[in-house]
Write a protein that holds these residues in place. Sequence first.
Motif, PDB file in Angstrom:
ATOM      1  N   ASP A  75       0.846  -1.196   0.000  1.00 46.23           N
ATOM      2  CA  ASP A  75       0.000   0.000   0.000  1.00 46.23           C
ATOM      3  C   ASP A  75       0.881   1.247   0.000  1.00 46.23           C
ATOM      4  O   ASP A  75       2.110   1.166  -0.065  1.00 46.23           O
ATOM      5  CB  ASP A  75      -1.009  -0.033   1.161  1.00 46.23           C
ATOM      6  CG  ASP A  75      -0.365   0.192   2.524  1.00 46.23           C
ATOM      7  OD1 ASP A  75       0.836   0.502   2.586  1.00 46.23           O
ATOM      8  OD2 ASP A  75      -1.070   0.056   3.536  1.00 46.23           O
ATOM      9  N   GLU A  76       0.244   2.428   0.067  1.00 42.85           N
ATOM     10  CA  GLU A  76       0.985   3.686  -0.091  1.00 42.85           C
ATOM     11  C   GLU A  76       2.084   3.859   0.958  1.00 42.85           C
ATOM     12  O   GLU A  76       3.180   4.330   0.635  1.00 42.85           O
ATOM     13  CB  GLU A  76       0.014   4.876  -0.044  1.00 42.85           C
ATOM     14  CG  GLU A  76      -0.792   4.949   1.256  1.00 42.85           C
ATOM     15  CD  GLU A  76      -1.728   6.140   1.299  1.00 42.85           C
ATOM     16  OE1 GLU A  76      -2.454   6.338   0.309  1.00 42.85           O
ATOM     17  OE2 GLU A  76      -1.717   6.866   2.313  1.00 42.85           O
TER      18      GLU A  76
ATOM     19  N   ILE B  30     -10.640   1.344   2.352  1.00 41.16           N
ATOM     20  CA  ILE B  30      -9.866   2.395   1.667  1.00 41.16           C
ATOM     21  C   ILE B  30      -8.652   1.839   0.901  1.00 41.16           C
ATOM     22  O   ILE B  30      -7.927   2.589   0.264  1.00 41.16           O
ATOM     23  CB  ILE B  30      -9.420   3.515   2.634  1.00 41.16           C
ATOM     24  CG1 ILE B  30      -8.395   3.006   3.650  1.00 41.16           C
ATOM     25  CG2 ILE B  30     -10.612   4.117   3.347  1.00 41.16           C
ATOM     26  CD1 ILE B  30      -7.703   4.141   4.360  1.00 41.16           C
ATOM     27  N   SER B  48      -2.012   9.784   2.386  1.00 43.73           N
ATOM     28  CA  SER B  48      -2.080  10.622   1.182  1.00 43.73           C
ATOM     29  C   SER B  48      -3.429  11.332   1.173  1.00 43.73           C
ATOM     30  O   SER B  48      -4.371  10.956   1.876  1.00 43.73           O
ATOM     31  CB  SER B  48      -1.955   9.740  -0.055  1.00 43.73           C
ATOM     32  OG  SER B  48      -3.092   8.908  -0.167  1.00 43.73           O
ATOM     33  N   LEU B  49      -3.513  12.359   0.335  1.00 40.40           N
ATOM     34  CA  LEU B  49      -4.762  13.115   0.215  1.00 40.40           C
ATOM     35  C   LEU B  49      -5.894  12.187  -0.236  1.00 40.40           C
ATOM     36  O   LEU B  49      -7.022  12.265   0.263  1.00 40.40           O
ATOM     37  CB  LEU B  49      -4.566  14.250  -0.798  1.00 40.40           C
ATOM     38  CG  LEU B  49      -5.654  15.310  -0.864  1.00 40.40           C
ATOM     39  CD1 LEU B  49      -5.899  15.937   0.497  1.00 40.40           C
ATOM     40  CD2 LEU B  49      -5.283  16.383  -1.879  1.00 40.40           C
ATOM     41  N   GLU B  50      -5.557  11.277  -1.156  1.00 41.56           N
ATOM     42  CA  GLU B  50      -6.564  10.338  -1.654  1.00 41.56           C
ATOM     43  C   GLU B  50      -7.105   9.466  -0.511  1.00 41.56           C
ATOM     44  O   GLU B  50      -8.329   9.313  -0.361  1.00 41.56           O
ATOM     45  CB  GLU B  50      -5.951   9.449  -2.739  1.00 41.56           C
ATOM     46  CG  GLU B  50      -6.942   8.461  -3.324  1.00 41.56           C
ATOM     47  CD  GLU B  50      -6.303   7.493  -4.304  1.00 41.56           C
ATOM     48  OE1 GLU B  50      -5.235   7.803  -4.853  1.00 41.56           O
ATOM     49  OE2 GLU B  50      -6.883   6.416  -4.507  1.00 41.56           O
ATOM     50  N   SER B  51      -6.202   8.925   0.293  1.00 43.43           N
ATOM     51  CA  SER B  51      -6.653   8.079   1.403  1.00 43.43           C
ATOM     52  C   SER B  51      -7.417   8.892   2.444  1.00 43.43           C
ATOM     53  O   SER B  51      -8.366   8.395   3.058  1.00 43.43           O
ATOM     54  CB  SER B  51      -5.460   7.387   2.061  1.00 43.43           C
ATOM     55  OG  SER B  51      -4.943   6.418   1.193  1.00 43.43           O
ATOM     56  N   PHE B  53      -9.323  11.446   1.854  1.00 37.88           N
ATOM     57  CA  PHE B  53     -10.688  11.597   1.321  1.00 37.88           C
ATOM     58  C   PHE B  53     -11.463  10.294   1.435  1.00 37.88           C
ATOM     59  O   PHE B  53     -12.646  10.288   1.776  1.00 37.88           O
ATOM     60  CB  PHE B  53     -10.647  12.059  -0.142  1.00 37.88           C
ATOM     61  CG  PHE B  53     -10.602  13.558  -0.279  1.00 37.88           C
ATOM     62  CD1 PHE B  53     -11.732  14.327  -0.026  1.00 37.88           C
ATOM     63  CD2 PHE B  53      -9.436  14.203  -0.657  1.00 37.88           C
ATOM     64  CE1 PHE B  53     -11.696  15.709  -0.148  1.00 37.88           C
ATOM     65  CE2 PHE B  53      -9.386  15.587  -0.771  1.00 37.88           C
ATOM     66  CZ  PHE B  53     -10.521  16.345  -0.515  1.00 37.88           C
ATOM     67  N   ARG B  54     -10.800   9.183   1.149  1.00 38.53           N
ATOM     68  CA  ARG B  54     -11.486   7.880   1.237  1.00 38.53           C
ATOM     69  C   ARG B  54     -11.957   7.618   2.667  1.00 38.53           C
ATOM     70  O   ARG B  54     -13.068   7.133   2.893  1.00 38.53           O
ATOM     71  CB  ARG B  54     -10.549   6.757   0.773  1.00 38.53           C
ATOM     72  CG  ARG B  54     -10.338   6.712  -0.734  1.00 38.53           C
ATOM     73  CD  ARG B  54      -9.491   5.512  -1.134  1.00 38.53           C
ATOM     74  NE  ARG B  54      -9.114   5.563  -2.533  1.00 38.53           N
ATOM     75  CZ  ARG B  54      -9.907   5.203  -3.535  1.00 38.53           C
ATOM     76  NH1 ARG B  54     -11.117   4.751  -3.275  1.00 38.53           N
ATOM     77  NH2 ARG B  54      -9.496   5.301  -4.788  1.00 38.53           N
ATOM     78  N   ARG B  57     -14.928   9.763   3.511  1.00 40.21           N
ATOM     79  CA  ARG B  57     -16.143   9.300   2.820  1.00 40.21           C
ATOM     80  C   ARG B  57     -16.726   8.050   3.488  1.00 40.21           C
ATOM     81  O   ARG B  57     -17.942   7.882   3.527  1.00 40.21           O
ATOM     82  CB  ARG B  57     -15.836   9.025   1.341  1.00 40.21           C
ATOM     83  CG  ARG B  57     -15.676  10.306   0.524  1.00 40.21           C
ATOM     84  CD  ARG B  57     -15.208  10.009  -0.887  1.00 40.21           C
ATOM     85  NE  ARG B  57     -16.235   9.327  -1.659  1.00 40.21           N
ATOM     86  CZ  ARG B  57     -17.162   9.947  -2.389  1.00 40.21           C
ATOM     87  NH1 ARG B  57     -17.193  11.259  -2.439  1.00 40.21           N
ATOM     88  NH2 ARG B  57     -18.053   9.256  -3.068  1.00 40.21           N
TER      89      ARG B  57
END
Lengths: 140, 71
Positions: A75-76, B30, B48-51, B53-54, B57
């Motif tokens: 993952d990230e 996520i 991260s920004l994506e995570s 937001f996830r 949500r």
Amino acid sequence: MSFREKTAWVMALILIGGAIFYFDKVARLSQALGQTAPPVVGLVIAYVVVIVIASIIIMSVLAISAGKEADAPADEREKIIADKAGNWAGYVIAVAALGGLWHYAVNMDGNMLFHLIFLSLMLGQIAEYVFQIALYRRGV
Amino acid sequence: MAKAPPITNRVRDLRERHGQMSQAALADAIGVTRQTIIAIEQGRYSPSLESAFRISRVFGVGVEDVFGWEE
């Protein structure tokens, strides 16, 4: 502890064991010869074979016990850890290799240069896993 | 190692309010590992920004309701 952190621990220990195995043989051979032992291709191959076989066996056991976690892509956070550790390990290789070159420039011992460059590669790999462990534990 | 940014989060709190959602369930939702959720909750990793937001949500709230900046 995550599968990848366990992997880093196992690989670090295998590589440290492999390095001890290799340099113990080189030290004994050098002692017997009364000078730095020349590169022994058979020993290098034995080192690589031992590392590969030990890695396959232990990683297989770890993967089986980890189940689906072992199949999941990094993952990230794990990717960042791998990138940082790889980057820092590059510096370890560079410093160790420069040390080997410096030793050669001063002593003109080509055999020792071979061993020191090989050592720098080993140290780089060990450092990569040690940095990964540190980042998993301390945070990114 | 660089000093960690002063990012705070309410992930654990929101997870518990969200029907005692497990770390593994949130991780699956996520697309990260459970260890990454643990690291986020303990402040050892800023997602991260994506995570981010996830995560917000999943809980049906805004990003600023999950993450904060406290100096």
